[in-house]
Write an enzyme that holds these catalytic residues in place. Structure first.
Site, PDB file in Angstrom:
ATOM      1  CB  CYS A  92     -14.503   1.290  -0.777  1.00 34.84           C
ATOM      2  SG  CYS A  92     -13.861   3.027  -0.308  1.00 34.84           S
ATOM      3  CG  ASP A  97     -13.640   6.218  -1.601  1.00 33.24           C
ATOM      4  OD1 ASP A  97     -13.789   6.234  -0.238  1.00 33.24           O
ATOM      5  OD2 ASP A  97     -12.809   6.420  -1.847  1.00 33.24           O
ATOM      6  NE  ARG A 137      -4.112   0.457   1.767  1.00 33.78           N
ATOM      7  CZ  ARG A 137      -5.321   0.817   2.056  1.00 33.78           C
ATOM      8  NH1 ARG A 137      -5.566   1.372   3.270  1.00 33.78           N
ATOM      9  NH2 ARG A 137      -6.144   0.140   1.757  1.00 33.78           N
ATOM     10  CD  GLN A 150     -13.259  -1.806  -1.343  1.00 37.66           C
ATOM     11  OE1 GLN A 150     -12.570  -1.622  -0.474  1.00 37.66           O
ATOM     12  NE2 GLN A 150     -14.406  -2.247  -1.341  1.00 37.66           N
ATOM     13  NE  ARG A 191     -10.924  -5.224  -0.114  1.00 37.93           N
ATOM     14  CZ  ARG A 191     -10.139  -4.151   0.296  1.00 37.93           C
ATOM     15  NH1 ARG A 191     -10.635  -3.335   0.889  1.00 37.93           N
ATOM     16  NH2 ARG A 191      -8.919  -4.455   0.222  1.00 37.93           N
ATOM     17  CG  HIS A 225      -8.127  -0.096  -3.099  1.00 37.46           C
ATOM     18  ND1 HIS A 225      -7.562  -1.192  -2.933  1.00 37.46           N
ATOM     19  CD2 HIS A 225      -8.879  -0.039  -2.040  1.00 37.46           C
ATOM     20  CE1 HIS A 225      -7.562  -1.485  -1.575  1.00 37.46           C
ATOM     21  NE2 HIS A 225      -8.420  -0.716  -0.995  1.00 37.46           N
TER      22      HIS A 225
HETATM   23  N1  NVA Z   1      -9.979   7.040  -1.656  1.00 38.61           N
HETATM   24  C1  NVA Z   1      -9.842   6.417  -0.483  1.00 38.61           C
HETATM   25  C2  NVA Z   1      -9.908   4.815  -0.371  1.00 38.61           C
HETATM   26  C3  NVA Z   1      -9.739   4.284   1.049  1.00 38.61           C
HETATM   27  C4  NVA Z   1      -9.908   2.732   1.035  1.00 38.61           C
HETATM   28  C5  NVA Z   1      -8.200   6.728  -0.198  1.00 38.61           C
HETATM   29  O1  NVA Z   1      -7.300   6.264  -0.885  1.00 38.61           O
HETATM   30  O2  NVA Z   1      -8.012   7.169   1.206  1.00 38.61           O
HETATM   31  N1   CP Z   2     -11.641  -0.251   2.035  1.00 41.04           N
HETATM   32  C1   CP Z   2     -10.439  -0.204   2.211  1.00 41.04           C
HETATM   33  O1   CP Z   2      -9.320  -0.557   1.676  1.00 41.04           O
HETATM   34  O2   CP Z   2     -10.124   0.050   3.740  1.00 41.04           O
HETATM   35  P1   CP Z   2      -8.972   0.200   4.453  1.00 41.04           P
HETATM   36  O3   CP Z   2      -8.217   1.490   4.095  1.00 41.04           O
HETATM   37  O4   CP Z   2      -9.269   0.179   5.871  1.00 41.04           O
HETATM   38  O5   CP Z   2      -8.006  -0.830   4.116  1.00 41.04           O
END
Ligand code: NVA
Ligand code: CP
Length: 333
Positions: free
Chosen positions: A288, A248, A126, A156, A316, A153
C-alpha cells in the site's frame, strides 16, 4: 428594496441541516459495511472513471461540493488522491490538519462535526481509534469516510480490489497472501476478500494476527461468497501458489515505540525472492506504501518486474473518485 429584517428571515427559515435533508446520510467506515451491490458498483464506476480520465473526457459531477479532510496522522497518497480527485470531479477539498483547528485546543469533536456539517458536503477522517471515527460519523450530518484508522483502511482495500481485478481479470477464486503484520491493511483486505470471493491467507507471527473479530466475521461471511480466510504463522504456507503477494510496514503510525520488538518478531516475514519463487509464476506484488526497503520487503521484489505498486497507488485516485460520487453525489443505495 425589500427589507431583510429579522422577521422576514423568520418567515422563511433555513432548514437547520439544509445540506442533509435531501437524502439519508451514509458513511464509509469499513469494507464490511458495504453491500455486494455497492461494491460491484464502485468497482465498475472506478474503472469507468479511469477510462474517462485516460481518454481526456473527465466528468465533473461534484461542482459546488466541498470535502473536508481531518488528518491526525501523516499522509501522502490518501490526502493527495482525495484532493486531486475532488478537484477533477469539479469540487473542492479542504485539508484540515487536526493540530491547526480548534479541536486541538479542546473544542469538542461533537461541536466540530456539527459545525463542519453546515459548511461541507463530506468528511474524510484519518485517526487512531475506530471509536473516534465512529464518533465523527455519529455527530456529523454529512457523509464520513474512513481515511485510515488503527483498525482498518477501507479506501486502500477497495482500490486494491480494482488493481487485482485489472491484473488478474477477476477477484473470485484469486489467492492473496498477506505477509507480515496483521494490521489495518490486513484487516480491510480480509473484509474485502470475504465480500468478493477472493481467498486470503495471512502469514504473520504469533501476537501480530489480524483483528480476531474481523477474522470471525469474515469466516462467517465467506460461506456466502466461497472465499477462504486463513491465518498461519508460516510465511511459506501463506505464499505458496499465491496470485497476489501483499505486505505492509511492520511499524504502523503510532507504533513507533514498539519498533525494536516488532523488527525482531517480523524479520522472518520479509516479502523477498524466496517467497516470490513459491508463489504462482505470474504473481503480482503489492504494497500500500509507504514502504521500507530491506524491512518488510526486499528492494529487488518491491522494484522488480512483478511489482504493481505504482498502478496500485494510482488506483486510489480512481476508486476514491467513485466513492466521492456515490457518497457525496446523492446516490443512496
Ligand atoms: N499500516 C500502515 C498503513 C499506512 C498507509 C499504518 O497504519 O501506518
Ligand atoms: N497507502 C496510504 O494510505 O498512504 P498514505 O499514508 O500516504 O496516505
Amino acid at each position: 428594496m425589500p427589507s431583510l429584517g429579522i422577521s422576514s428571515i423568520n418567515r422563511h427559515p433555513t432548514p437547520s441541516v439544509s445540506r442533509s435533508v435531501a437524502r439519508p446520510k451514509k458513511d464509509l467506515l469499513t469494507v464490511a459495511s458495504l453491500s455486494t451491490r455497492q461494491l460491484t458498483r464502485l468497482l465498475q464506476k472506478a474503472h469507468a472513471l479511469k477510462k474517462k480520465l485516460q481518454s481526456g473526457r473527465p466528468s465533473r459531477p461534484l461542482i459546488g461540493k466541498t470535502l473536508g479532510l481531518i488528518f491526525e496522522k501523516p499522509s501522502t497518497r490518501t490526502r493527495v488522491s482525495f484532493e486531486a480527485g475532488m478537484n477533477q470531479l469539479g469540487g473542492q477539498a479542504l485539508f484540515l490538519a487536526a493540530e491547526k483547528i480548534q479541536l486541538s485546543r479542546g473544542e469538542s469533536l461533537a461541536d466540530t462535526a456539527q459545525v463542519l456539517s453546515r459548511y461541507l458536503d463530506g468528511l474524510v477522517i484519518r485517526t487512531f481509534d475506530q471509536t473516534t471515527l465512529e464518533a465523527w460519523a455519529k455527530h456529523a450530518t454529512i457523509p464520513v469516510i474512513n481515511g485510515l484508522t488503527d483498525l482498518c483502511h477501507p479506501c486502500q482495500a477497495l482500490a486494491d480490489l480494482l488493481t487485482i481485478s485489472e491484473k488478474k481479470g477477476r477477484l473470485k477464486g484469486i489467492k492473496l497472501a498477506y505477509i507480515g503484520d496483521g494490521n489495518n491493511i490486513a484487516n480491510s483486505l480480509i473484509e474485502a476478500a470475504a465480500k468478493t470471493g477472493m481467498h486470503i491467507t495471512v502469514g504473520c507471527p504469533s501476537g501480530y494476527e489480524p483483528d480476531q473479530k474481523i477474522v470471525n466475521w469474515a469466516q462467517e461471511a465467506s460461506s456466502e461468497t466461497g472465499s477462504r480466510i486463513e491465518v498461519t504463522q508460516d510465511p511459506l504456507v501463506a505464499a505458496k501458489e499465491a496470485d497476489v503477494l501483499y505486505t505492509d510496514v511492520w511499524i504502523s503510525m503510532g507504533q513507533e515505540r514498539e519498533q525494536k520488538r516488532r523488527l525482531k518478531a517480523l524479520t522472518p516475514y520479509q516479502l523477498n525472492e524466496r517467497l516470490l519463487q513459491i508463489a504462482k509464476s505470474g504473481a503480482v506484488v503489492m504494497h500500500c506504501l509507504p514502504a521500507h526497503r530491506g524491512e518488510e520487503i526486499s528492494e529487488s521484489v518491491l522494484d522488480g518486474a512483478q511489482s504493481v505498486i505504482l498502478d496500485q497507488a494510482e488506483n486510489r485516485l480512481h476508486m476514491q473518485k467513485a466513492i466521492l460520487i456515490d457518497w457525496l453525489g446523492g446516490s443512496t443505495s
